[in-house]
Design an enzyme around this catalytic site. Structure first.
Site, short mmCIF file in Angstrom:
data_model
loop_
_atom_site.label_atom_id
_atom_site.label_comp_id
_atom_site.label_asym_id
_atom_site.label_seq_id
_atom_site.Cartn_x
_atom_site.Cartn_y
_atom_site.Cartn_z
N ARG A 128 23.23 0.83 -12.04
CA ARG A 128 24.46 0.22 -12.56
C ARG A 128 25.28 1.19 -13.40
O ARG A 128 26.51 1.12 -13.44
CB ARG A 128 24.11 -1.03 -13.38
CG ARG A 128 25.30 -1.95 -13.61
CD ARG A 128 24.91 -3.15 -14.46
NE ARG A 128 23.91 -4.02 -13.85
CZ ARG A 128 24.19 -4.99 -12.99
NH1 ARG A 128 25.45 -5.18 -12.59
NH2 ARG A 128 23.23 -5.75 -12.51
N SER B 255 0.81 -1.23 0.00
CA SER B 255 0.00 0.00 0.00
C SER B 255 0.84 1.28 0.00
O SER B 255 0.31 2.36 0.29
CB SER B 255 -0.96 0.03 1.20
OG SER B 255 -1.83 -1.08 1.16
N GLU C 215 -1.56 -9.94 -9.33
CA GLU C 215 -2.31 -9.69 -8.10
C GLU C 215 -3.69 -9.12 -8.39
O GLU C 215 -4.70 -9.63 -7.92
CB GLU C 215 -1.54 -8.75 -7.19
CG GLU C 215 -2.22 -8.52 -5.85
CD GLU C 215 -1.40 -7.63 -4.92
OE1 GLU C 215 -1.41 -7.87 -3.71
OE2 GLU C 215 -0.75 -6.68 -5.42
N GLN D 148 7.99 -6.84 -3.00
CA GLN D 148 7.60 -6.53 -1.63
C GLN D 148 8.84 -6.44 -0.75
O GLN D 148 9.85 -7.11 -0.99
CB GLN D 148 6.69 -7.63 -1.08
CG GLN D 148 5.35 -7.75 -1.80
CD GLN D 148 4.33 -6.75 -1.27
OE1 GLN D 148 4.67 -5.68 -0.79
NE2 GLN D 148 3.06 -7.12 -1.36
#
Length: 416
Positions: free
Chosen positions: A392, A183, A210, A335
């Site tokens: 990078r 969230s 999801e 996550q």
């Protein structure tokens, strides 16, 4: 096994003709004579711009030489688009084994020296030569560069000026990770990046593992129209008269993003590659950028006894390979674990990514999201920090934008 693999890939070609343009296989890779003849006929039809089906095959060649109509129907039963790369590798591996035996047999009969045997065997591992370059050739390509003005090559723009200056847009063949706590705004950031890419002429391909496609659609419409997302539940009652007047314009603007959405749960990377390849054949003139929401919802090819670290290692490596194969940016959401909640400064660090080791190694760019309001509900600060933690080929640092959690709109108001 060899014959079954040949049947499977020929059946897949028969049902999904576009794969004939992508395959690295050649006629000599097939063991059975009728399979060689069939593959050769399929390739010829494709090169001539004709359909590949049982009727066209019968007209292009002696159908009996191809096994007959019943055999072609049997091949079609083996078709599996999502296992195309697996079938292709099986056919190639079988050919290599046959070639290895042939080389060793001839070497024994003709008493070849060991260095010739080694050289011939090494050639078997060069079935795909498009990954080879001589440093002499590479150096020659840029020999005149110091004296030749060129247009600055930029990646896919993010619509956020300071972020674009730092990372030069999302680059081809690069794996990009956007990580945050639940969230925090990851999906809204992804939608923002996808629509910006689409408006700039790129082809955004979204794998939403999801959210269902309808929710992605509604979020996209809300962000483009600056509508409160709660109004999307009942547009008839929710939208004001003024907003309804803008509805047609908003829908037109949404359509211009050209976002392609796949919302199947538990997809594997092999499935994503197959779907991406198919979409690219629908839009051959478009340069793709792939978005995935999110990393640990991808189904790994192997279970590894439930070892999450090994699963994520496989996934991050495979996503990097996917970016290189299609020569396009891949952006995956990720996550963060709960360890970030235990610190006084809750801005994320590399170690906060779940099973972070392999992700940190494989990713070219890692962006973290942080909002003070997420932890301080009484705050009216609508700032979203995009923390460039790994870059990078450029600098790291923090970029700030304004984020409306009700509409999903991200405003680039901090240009300096």
């Amino acid at each position: 096994m060899s014959v079954t693999a040949e049947k499977a890939i020929l059946g897949t070609f028969l049902e999904h003709q576009y794969l004939l343009k992508d395959t690295i296989l050649n006629t000599h890779h097939f063991e059975e004579a009728r399979h060689r003849r069939l593959f050769d006929t399929m390739k010829q039809l494709t090169n001539d711009g004709k359909m590949v089906d049982i009727v066209s095959l019968a007209m292009a060649a002696d159908i009996a030489e191809l096994g007959g109509v019943s055999y072609l129907n049997e091949l079609a039963d083996y078709a599996n688009e999502q296992k195309f790369e697996q079938y292709e590798q099986l056919v190639l591996d079988s050919w290599k084994e046959r070639e290895k035996k042939r080389i060793l047999t001839v070497a024994a009969q003709e008493n070849w020296p060991i260095d010739r045997i080694t050289s011939e065997l090494d050639k078997l591992n060069q079935a795909r030569l498009d990954d080879y370059s001589s440093i002499t050739d590479l150096a020659a390509e840029i020999y005149d560069a110091p004296w030749t003005p060129i247009e600055q090559q930029r990646g896919v723009p993010t619509g956020i000026m300071k972020l674009d200056r730092m990372i030069n847009g999302f680059q081809d063949a690069a794996l990009n990770v956007i990580a945050a706590r639940p969230s925090m705004g990851k999906t809204d950031v992804m939608i923002h990046l996808a629509k910006q890419a689409g408006w700039q002429g790129y082809l955004p391909i979204v794998f939403s593992l999801e959210m269902p496609r309808s929710m992605i659609r509604d979020r996209l419409i809300a962000s483009v129209g600056n509508f409160n997302r709660t109004k999307m539940r009942d547009l008839y009652r929710g939208l004001s008269d003024e907003q309804k007047k803008r509805w047609t314009e908003v829908i037109g603007r949404v359509s211009q993003t050209n976002i392609q959405i796949f919302d199947g749960a538990g997809q594997t990377i092999a499935e994503m590659r197959a779907k991406t390849r198919k979409i690219l054949h629908r839009f051959p003139e478009k340069k793709p950028i792939v978005f995935i929401d999110y990393l640990t919802l991808i189904r790994p090819a192997h279970f590894y006894g439930g070892n999450a670290h090994l699963q994520v290692t496989e996934l991050s490596r495979s996503l990097k390979e996917m970016a290189k194969e299609f020569n396009c940016p891949v952006v995956t959401l990720a996550q963060l674990n709960r360890s970030v909640e235990q610190r006084s400064d809750k801005r994320p660090m590399m170690s906060d990514i779940r099973e972070s080791g392999s992700v940190e190694q494989d990713a070219d760019i890692i962006l973290f999201l942080y909002r003070d309001k997420y932890y301080n509900k009484e705050s009216d600060d609508d700032t979203l920090e995009i923390i460039v933690s790994k870059n990078r080929n450029g600098p790291v640092g923090t970029v700030k934008v304004r984020y409306n959690e009700h509409t999903g709109v991200i405003d680039d108001v901090y240009h300096s």
